[in-house]
Design an enzyme around this catalytic site. Structure first.
Site, PDB file in Angstrom:
ATOM      1  N   TYR A 155      35.169   9.013  22.463  1.00 12.21           N
ATOM      2  CA  TYR A 155      36.196   7.987  22.705  1.00 12.21           C
ATOM      3  C   TYR A 155      35.794   7.130  23.915  1.00 12.21           C
ATOM      4  CZ  TYR A 155      40.774   5.871  22.099  1.00 12.21           C
ATOM      5  OH  TYR A 155      41.794   4.983  21.842  1.00 12.21           O
ATOM      6  N   LYS A 162      42.998   3.214  27.513  1.00 12.79           N
ATOM      7  CA  LYS A 162      44.314   3.642  27.013  1.00 12.79           C
ATOM      8  C   LYS A 162      45.161   4.234  28.156  1.00 12.79           C
ATOM      9  CE  LYS A 162      44.052   2.572  22.601  1.00 12.79           C
ATOM     10  NZ  LYS A 162      44.724   1.351  22.103  1.00 12.79           N
TER      11      LYS A 162
END
Ligand code: NAD
Length: 254
Positions: A155, A162
């Site tokens: 990720y 995020k």
């Protein structure tokens, strides 16, 4: 139990019929809301147009969030046509490929700035323009991922991005609470979409989610849409600033 009749929603992030934004738009419409839909550019338009037609969207406009001109034109159209806005859904993210695939340490300044701009600051740009049109009962939603809290393989830089999006959600919720506007982030488990296909070994992430989550079921865009529709309702008015997991309970397993 709840209805969105009379509410007007702007949904940003529909690319195709697998998009999380599409699941949200369809669910809001099913509960009676009117939907404005945007598309990224001319290349995306033919994929998004039939979906907007299915929603009977009275507003269908181009929006690349890096264009202030397009942002202003969209909100001018909303102001002229609707005069107000009840629901804003921000379901977009972007990171240049090389930066997404490399180590966090190696992320370029340009890639970092672009990922933060398109995935986080665009949320603020939309909210700034939506705020004057929104009254009590307004709802603002974005979409995050568990990689914000924990290190999720591959990720990479989107984790810190995020994390910034989630923190932004909390601060904006605090700032808009006195106007009766609630702000949330949905945090679904992984699901196969176009954006997700840019993450390396995404199939492994899907397999792990299905195996580890107590429900052993992946989140669907309909699950996310139903959750979004409830949060947009008057019945959900006294909850704000929350990151809502929609992940089959993945987080409770160590
Ligand atoms: P998607 O590819 O369907 O949607 C991503 C959208 O971002 C597209 O509509 C694209 O046009 C839009 N976008 C990118 N750059 C833009 C720009 N400059 N201006 C305007 N729009 C732009 O994929 P998705 O999975 O539905 O992604 C939606 C959101 O959900 C993203 O924030 C993503 O990080 C998040 N999310 C996805 C998953 C997953 O597993 N798919 C899980 C958790 C969170």
């Amino acid at each position: 139990m709840f209805s969105l009749k009379g509410k007007r929603a702007l949904v940003v992030g529909v690319a195709n019929d697998q998009s999380i934004a599409w699941g949200c738009a369809r669910a809001l419409r099913a509960q009676g809301a009117e939907i404005a839909v945007t598309y990224l550019n001319e290349k995306a338009e033919p994929y998004v147009r039939p979906l907007a037609e299915e929603l009977e969207a009275p507003i269908f406009a181009p929006l690349d969030v890096s264009s202030a001109v397009q942002l202003d034109a969209l909100f001018e159209q909303i102001r002229e046509q609707w005069g107000s806005l009840d629901i804003l859904i921000h379901s977009i993210a972007f990171c240049p490929k090389d930066d997404l695939h490399g180590r966090v340490i190696d992320c370029s300044a340009e890639g970092f700035a672009m990922a933060m701009d398109i995935s986080v600051h665009s949320f603020l740009r939309l909210i700034k323009r939506a705020e004057p049109l929104m009254g009590p009962g307004g709802t603002i939603l974005t979409v995050s991922f568990y990689g914000s809290e924990k290190v999720v393989s591959h990720y990479n830089i989107m984790g810190p991005v995020k994390a910034a999006l989630e923190s932004t959600t909390r601060y904006v919720a605090a700032e808009l609470g006195n106007k009766g506007i609630s702000v949330h982030a949905l945090s679904p488990g992984p699901l196969a979409t176009r954006a997700a296909s840019g993450i390396a070994h995404f199939d492994r992430m899907l397999a792990k989610a299905a195996e580890k989550a107590p429900t052993h079921a992946l989140a669907t865009i309909d699950d996310i849409g139903a959750y979004a529709a409830f949060l947009a309702s008057n019945e959900a008015h006294n909850t704000t600033g929350v990151i809502h997991p929609i992940d089959g309970g993945y987080r409770i397993i160590g």
